[in-house]
Design a protein around this motif. Structure first.
Motif, PDB file in Angstrom:
ATOM      1  N   MET A   1       9.391  53.653  -2.044  1.00 17.07           N
ATOM      2  CA  MET A   1      10.074  52.923  -3.108  1.00 17.07           C
ATOM      3  C   MET A   1       9.154  51.846  -3.651  1.00 17.07           C
ATOM      4  SD  MET A   1      13.993  52.474  -1.706  1.00 17.07           S
ATOM      5  CE  MET A   1      13.514  51.480  -0.294  1.00 17.07           C
ATOM      6  N   SER A   2       9.166  51.687  -4.966  1.00 22.22           N
ATOM      7  CA  SER A   2       8.314  50.682  -5.592  1.00 22.22           C
ATOM      8  C   SER A   2       9.172  49.610  -6.250  1.00 22.22           C
ATOM      9  CB  SER A   2       7.396  51.332  -6.637  1.00 22.22           C
ATOM     10  OG  SER A   2       8.164  51.976  -7.635  1.00 22.22           O
ATOM     11  N   ALA A   3       8.604  48.415  -6.347  1.00 22.12           N
ATOM     12  CA  ALA A   3       9.323  47.294  -6.944  1.00 22.12           C
ATOM     13  C   ALA A   3       9.517  47.531  -8.435  1.00 22.12           C
ATOM     14  CB  ALA A   3       8.539  46.010  -6.705  1.00 22.12           C
ATOM     15  N   PRO A   4      10.630  47.077  -8.991  1.00 20.28           N
ATOM     16  CA  PRO A   4      10.841  47.229 -10.436  1.00 20.28           C
ATOM     17  C   PRO A   4       9.893  46.347 -11.233  1.00 20.28           C
ATOM     18  CG  PRO A   4      12.574  45.897  -9.485  1.00 20.28           C
ATOM     19  CD  PRO A   4      11.765  46.415  -8.340  1.00 20.28           C
ATOM     20  N   ASP A   5       9.487  46.820 -12.403  1.00 22.39           N
ATOM     21  CA  ASP A   5       8.654  46.005 -13.285  1.00 22.39           C
ATOM     22  C   ASP A   5       9.512  45.451 -14.411  1.00 22.39           C
ATOM     23  OD1 ASP A   5       9.080  48.141 -15.009  1.00 22.39           O
ATOM     24  OD2 ASP A   5       7.055  48.967 -14.737  1.00 22.39           O
ATOM     25  N   LEU A   6       8.888  44.613 -15.227  1.00 24.82           N
ATOM     26  CA  LEU A   6       9.638  43.934 -16.282  1.00 24.82           C
ATOM     27  C   LEU A   6      10.227  44.927 -17.275  1.00 24.82           C
ATOM     28  CD1 LEU A   6      10.572  41.280 -17.498  1.00 24.82           C
ATOM     29  CD2 LEU A   6       8.381  41.129 -18.708  1.00 24.82           C
ATOM     30  N   ALA A   7       9.467  45.975 -17.611  1.00 22.20           N
ATOM     31  CA  ALA A   7       9.971  46.969 -18.565  1.00 22.20           C
ATOM     32  C   ALA A   7      11.223  47.652 -18.020  1.00 22.20           C
ATOM     33  CB  ALA A   7       8.888  47.999 -18.861  1.00 22.20           C
ATOM     34  N   GLY A   8      11.221  47.954 -16.714  1.00 23.07           N
ATOM     35  CA  GLY A   8      12.389  48.581 -16.107  1.00 23.07           C
ATOM     36  C   GLY A   8      13.599  47.668 -16.119  1.00 23.07           C
ATOM     37  N   ILE A   9      13.381  46.385 -15.850  1.00 23.88           N
ATOM     38  CA  ILE A   9      14.495  45.432 -15.843  1.00 23.88           C
ATOM     39  C   ILE A   9      15.044  45.248 -17.259  1.00 23.88           C
ATOM     40  CG2 ILE A   9      15.127  43.036 -15.361  1.00 23.88           C
ATOM     41  CD1 ILE A   9      12.987  43.089 -13.121  1.00 23.88           C
ATOM     42  N   GLU A  10      14.144  45.236 -18.243  1.00 30.46           N
ATOM     43  CA  GLU A  10      14.611  45.135 -19.634  1.00 30.46           C
ATOM     44  C   GLU A  10      15.393  46.373 -20.048  1.00 30.46           C
ATOM     45  OE1 GLU A  10      10.872  44.382 -21.489  1.00 30.46           O
ATOM     46  OE2 GLU A  10      11.134  42.192 -21.472  1.00 30.46           O
ATOM     47  N   SER A  11      14.991  47.550 -19.570  1.00 32.75           N
ATOM     48  CA  SER A  11      15.754  48.774 -19.851  1.00 32.75           C
ATOM     49  C   SER A  11      17.125  48.722 -19.193  1.00 32.75           C
ATOM     50  CB  SER A  11      14.983  50.003 -19.349  1.00 32.75           C
ATOM     51  OG  SER A  11      13.775  50.170 -20.064  1.00 32.75           O
ATOM     52  N   ALA A  12      17.162  48.197 -17.967  1.00 37.10           N
ATOM     53  CA  ALA A  12      18.440  48.050 -17.270  1.00 37.10           C
ATOM     54  C   ALA A  12      19.379  47.145 -18.059  1.00 37.10           C
ATOM     55  CB  ALA A  12      18.205  47.493 -15.875  1.00 37.10           C
ATOM     56  N   ARG A  13      18.811  46.122 -18.664  1.00 33.13           N
ATOM     57  CA  ARG A  13      19.652  45.216 -19.447  1.00 33.13           C
ATOM     58  C   ARG A  13      20.301  45.944 -20.617  1.00 33.13           C
ATOM     59  NH1 ARG A  13      17.785  39.302 -21.886  1.00 33.13           N
ATOM     60  NH2 ARG A  13      19.867  38.390 -21.863  1.00 33.13           N
ATOM     61  N   GLU A  14      19.582  46.854 -21.223  1.00 36.12           N
ATOM     62  CA  GLU A  14      20.158  47.642 -22.310  1.00 36.12           C
ATOM     63  C   GLU A  14      21.277  48.554 -21.798  1.00 36.12           C
ATOM     64  OE1 GLU A  14      19.693  47.394 -25.615  1.00 36.12           O
ATOM     65  OE2 GLU A  14      18.546  45.608 -25.004  1.00 36.12           O
ATOM     66  N   ARG A  15      21.072  49.143 -20.623  1.00 37.32           N
ATOM     67  CA  ARG A  15      22.121  49.998 -20.049  1.00 37.32           C
ATOM     68  C   ARG A  15      23.388  49.199 -19.765  1.00 37.32           C
ATOM     69  NH1 ARG A  15      17.862  51.209 -16.595  1.00 37.32           N
ATOM     70  NH2 ARG A  15      16.642  52.975 -17.370  1.00 37.32           N
TER      71      ARG A  15
END
Length: 406
Positions: free
Chosen positions: A1-15
């Motif tokens: 498992m890898s740590a989330p990056d900023l792009a992933g967290i920003e995508s999560a915010r859209e979801r």
């Protein structure tokens, strides 16, 4: 498992847009005066389902394949995670089965059921419920939703960090509760990445209940370590072993971890109730408790994460009583009195003359610690704080009594 990056967290915010609320950020004048810098409360206790947990749960469930959605999801929890998973699954049209211990508080059980989950009560503790959930997953092929040790869960919780930066752009310190570490890991990943883009740093302080503080021992050992937890009112963060992925993130991204006692937490809960008008569960009050204890230094604008507000009203009554006692606003005293008429009236008058109020009296002639010619009384008195409580005790001593504080 890898740590989330900023792009992933920003995508999560859209979801999560339209699902998780952007919760209020309230300035606390009381805590600001105490810290010597502006203090803000990030009110995730006002989030849908009463806690931040829906962020990670919805983010993970929204990524499941059609086949996984068809088989449904499973979780083991006695609290906020259960409600977050149930809510997210229902929103996404999936079946959810939540395994809970038999002694789960009725409000939490009913809320989880109301969010659409099927409830299975198994065993007397969380570990028994977890074992039953794992067996169910193996038998049905449903997807297990962990409370904190999963990159999608951490990614979803990280959206809270983005909100904090939107609401307090110049934040210097963020204080966050830590149990298994999913919230702190996600928040730290988001804050570190966004601050790096801005060419600055943000100090992150994690807070654990001292009776269930697995992170200090694990950080000393250099790896997740299982500890023996003791009963604590902050049951929402009473985790015996850090999650593997949260530990890796927190080790590098969180500046300091401090611990607070149950009395600290109870006092903080009272302050949040009285000063901020917020109903908060004990685990959600630990960041406030750390500030009140002087464990957080003033580096500039500071945000304390209030992570949840799901508290059983009956338990809240007990915690409020403990908080008042810890703040010496509720004083219980034992006295030996001569066994003759009028003695209780004398005690009541002494207390009244000091502008305190007797709320309960227990009188007995059968207490072995007094002489045979005396009676024992326990009096419960409300005061305005430590100095006022001491004045009441001094007045009793001047009158010739020997009060014992219980």
């Amino acid at each position: 498992m890898s740590a989330p990056d900023l792009a992933g967290i920003e995508s999560a915010r859209e979801r999560l847009r339209g699902i998780a609320q952007e919760t209020p950020m309230e300035r606390s004048r009381y805590l600001s005066g105490m810290l010597g810098a502006e203090v803000f409360l990030k009110c995730e206790n006002l989030q849908r389902t009463g806690a931040y947990k829906i962020r990670g749960a919805y983010n993970m469930l929204s990524k499941l394949s059609p086949e996984q959605r068809e088989r449904g999801v499973v979780a083991a929890s006695a609290g906020n995670h259960a409600q977050g998973v149930a809510f997210a699954a229902t929103e996404l049209g999936m079946r959810s089965t939540i395994f809970m211990p038999l002694g789960v508080a009725l409000p939490k059980l009913q809320a989880t059921r109301d969010y659409g989950a099927s409830i299975e009560l198994r065993g007397q503790d969380f570990q028994s419920a977890l074992a039953a959930a794992v067996e169910h997953v193996e038998r049905t092929g449903a997807t297990f939703v962990p409370p904190y040790d999963h990159p999608d869960i951490i990614e979803g919780q990280g959206t809270l960090g983005l909100e904090i930066l939107d609401q307090v752009p110049d934040v210097a310190t963020v204080v966050v509760p830590i149990g298994g570490g999913g919230l702190a890991a996600g928040l730290a990943a988001a804050l570190r990445a966004r601050a790096a883009q801005q060419g600055r740093t943000i100090r992150i302080v994690g807070v654990q209940a001292e009776r269930a503080a697995a992170y200090p021992a694990s950080l000393t050992a250099g790896e997740p370590t299982t500890i023996r937890t003791e009963p604590t009112i902050a049951d929402g963060i009473a985790v015996a072993r850090p999650g593997a992925l949260p530990f890796e993130i927190i080790r590098d991204a969180v500046d300091e971890i401090v611990t607070v006692s149950d009395d600290d937490i109870a006092r903080a809960l009272i302050v949040l109730l009285e000063r901020a008008k917020l109903v908060v569960e004990p685990a959600g009050a630990v960041a406030t408790a750390a500030i009140m204890r002087g464990l957080v230094r003033a580096d500039g604008p500071t945000v304390a994460v209030v992570s949840g507000g799901n508290i059983d009203p009956l338990f809240m009554e007990r915690v409020i009583g403990r908080g008042l006692a810890a703040s010496q606003r509720y004083l219980k005293v034992r006295l030996a009195l001569p066994d003759r008429p009028g003695q209780l009236a004398i005690i009541a008058q002494i207390v009244s003359d000091e502008q305190a109020n007797v709320v309960e009296v227990l009188h007995t002639q059968h207490d072995a610690w007094t002489s045979i010619t005396d009676v024992s009384i326990d009096i419960s008195v409300t005061t305005r704080g430590p100095e006022h409580a001491e004045r009441v005790l001094d007045a009793l001593r001047r009158a010739g009594y020997e009060p014992i504080v219980l």
